[in-house]
Write an enzyme that holds these catalytic residues in place. Structure first.
Site, short mmCIF file in Angstrom:
data_model
loop_
_atom_site.label_atom_id
_atom_site.label_comp_id
_atom_site.label_asym_id
_atom_site.label_seq_id
_atom_site.Cartn_x
_atom_site.Cartn_y
_atom_site.Cartn_z
N CYS A 93 0.44 -1.57 -0.04
CA CYS A 93 -0.27 -0.11 -0.08
C CYS A 93 0.88 1.12 0.25
O CYS A 93 1.02 1.90 1.20
CB CYS A 93 -0.94 0.39 0.86
SG CYS A 93 -2.77 1.09 1.27
N HIS A 114 -1.17 -6.17 -10.09
CA HIS A 114 -1.93 -4.52 -11.09
C HIS A 114 -2.29 -4.76 -12.58
O HIS A 114 -1.28 -6.28 -13.02
CB HIS A 114 -1.25 -3.13 -10.64
CG HIS A 114 -1.09 -3.07 -9.21
ND1 HIS A 114 -2.35 -2.16 -8.93
CD2 HIS A 114 -0.44 -3.23 -8.21
CE1 HIS A 114 -1.43 -1.74 -7.50
NE2 HIS A 114 -0.96 -2.79 -7.48
N GLU A 146 -9.92 -0.42 -7.12
CA GLU A 146 -8.29 -1.39 -5.96
C GLU A 146 -9.18 -2.21 -5.80
O GLU A 146 -10.62 -2.23 -5.39
CB GLU A 146 -8.05 -0.37 -4.93
CG GLU A 146 -7.04 0.59 -5.82
CD GLU A 146 -6.59 1.21 -3.57
OE1 GLU A 146 -6.21 0.58 -3.09
OE2 GLU A 146 -5.97 2.61 -4.18
N ARG A 147 -8.78 -3.33 -5.57
CA ARG A 147 -9.15 -4.94 -4.88
C ARG A 147 -9.44 -4.61 -3.22
O ARG A 147 -8.69 -4.03 -2.91
CB ARG A 147 -7.73 -5.83 -5.68
CG ARG A 147 -8.01 -7.23 -4.68
CD ARG A 147 -6.81 -7.77 -4.30
NE ARG A 147 -5.71 -7.26 -3.69
CZ ARG A 147 -5.00 -7.59 -3.00
NH1 ARG A 147 -4.30 -9.21 -4.00
NH2 ARG A 147 -3.88 -7.84 -2.68
N CYS A 159 -3.77 5.83 -5.87
CA CYS A 159 -3.29 4.61 -5.71
C CYS A 159 -1.50 4.12 -5.33
O CYS A 159 -1.73 4.73 -7.19
CB CYS A 159 -4.15 2.82 -6.79
SG CYS A 159 -3.55 1.45 -5.66
N GLY A 187 -0.53 1.36 -7.25
CA GLY A 187 -0.69 1.00 -8.66
C GLY A 187 -0.21 2.18 -9.46
O GLY A 187 0.24 1.72 -10.63
N1 LIG Z 1 -5.84 -2.32 -3.11
C1 LIG Z 1 -4.86 -2.46 -2.59
C2 LIG Z 1 -4.27 -1.97 -1.18
C3 LIG Z 1 -4.39 -0.79 -1.47
C4 LIG Z 1 -2.92 0.00 -2.56
C5 LIG Z 1 -2.66 1.67 -1.87
N2 LIG Z 1 -4.12 2.68 -1.96
C6 LIG Z 1 -1.51 1.85 -2.78
O1 LIG Z 1 -1.72 3.03 -2.19
O2 LIG Z 1 -0.76 1.19 -2.79
C7 LIG Z 1 -4.78 -4.20 -2.94
O3 LIG Z 1 -5.56 -5.18 -2.30
O4 LIG Z 1 -3.43 -4.69 -3.44
#
Ligand SMILES: N[C@@H](CCC[C@H](N)C(=O)O)C(=O)O
Length: 279
Positions: free
Chosen positions: A80, A159, A208-209, A217, A220
């Protein structure tokens, strides 16, 4: 309401990185405070505090601290980026350090305070092998057998990155969950749509997952910068605009560096009654 009310409260910190918002909970010491049920209850924007992710601080014997990341649906993530920047900023402000090592499920990351107040984090090397991303089978990871032939890159979390002409026309709330749950992704996936602008910057929107549409993200943005470089569309360093603002990404020899702002919103305390009902 149970009559035997615990007197245990739980302090937390609310922060965000470009509007990607987080609750930060201190779990260093013998007691682990967060569970999938508590993460879901706390992440609820009506009945809880609300967040995209919860960052749980743990002890580490490999780094200054360890971070666990919980999505608002109660699932764990190995990375994250924006939360890592936020926790690093808060910890460096507290200790006076100018750099900090952070153990995650993916690797040990290095955070550095920038002269302009932003924070840079080396998010480690990208995962490009299908088994590591992970994908369900051996396919061309830069041209997946899906609509638009997106790329897949891991940054400690999966991703799926698709280049489009205009991100504002993408039906993100329709395509996002459909791709997130595609059987090609055994652990589901984060979904990125990216536009390459004439000035060389990128415009990125993310589903986002485990969280849905977010304003930014970090992992991301890192995965997107790696994918567009491998596709021959961008240099190794690129600036990326998301709905919540800009990140600078630089894929160097030692890893993918992500630089951006952080904001401390407030400190709070979860009261015992709420906690008992939530767990
Ligand atoms: N939803 C993502 C985890 C969170 C990503 C985050 N917001 C970031 O800044 O990288 C997942 O489940 O991989």
């Amino acid at each position: 309401m149970n009559s035997a009310v615990s007197d245990q409260t739980l302090p937390f910190v609310k922060m965000h990185g470009l509007g990607n918002d987080f609750v930060i909970v201190e779990s260093r010491g013998p007691e682990r405070r967060v569970s999938p049920q508590l993460a879901r209850a706390l992440g609820d924007r009506n009945f809880g505090v609300g967040f995209d992710q919860l960052a749980e601080l743990r002890d580490s014997d490999r780094a200054d601290l360890r971070l666990e990341f919980w999505n608002s649906d109660g699932t764990l993530s190995g990375a994250c980026g924006n939360a890592t920047r936020c926790v690093a900023a808060r910890e460096m402000n507290r200790t006076g350090q100018d750099s900090l090592t952070i153990e995650t499920a993916h690797s040990v990351l290095l955070a550095v305070r920038c002269p302009d107040g932003r924070v840079s984090v080396n998010m480690g090397q990208p995962q490009r092998a299908w088994q590591d991303i992970p994908l369900a089978r051996d396919v061309d990871t830069l041209a997946l057998p899906l609509e638009g032939h997106p790329a897949a890159i891991g940054m400690g979390n999966p991703h799926c990155i698709r280049v489009v002409n205009d991100v504002t026309t993408v039906a993100l709330t329709e395509l996002g969950p459909r791709i997130e749950h595609d059987p090609l992704f055994p652990q589901r996936t984060n979904v990125e749509f990216v536009e390459i602008r004439s000035d060389g910057t990128l415009r990125l929107r993310v589903w986002e997952r485990g969280a849905g549409v977010t304003l930014a993200c970090g992992s991301g943005a890192c995965a997107t910068a790696v994918a567009t470089h491998l596709l021959g569309l961008t240099p190794r360093a690129v600036d990326i605009e998301m709905d919540g603002g800009w990140l600078s990404i630089d894929w160097r020899e030692d890893g993918v560096w992500m630089t951006g702002p952080t904001a401390h919103v407030f400190d709070g305390t979860l009261n015992a009654d709420w906690l008992q009902a939530a767990q």
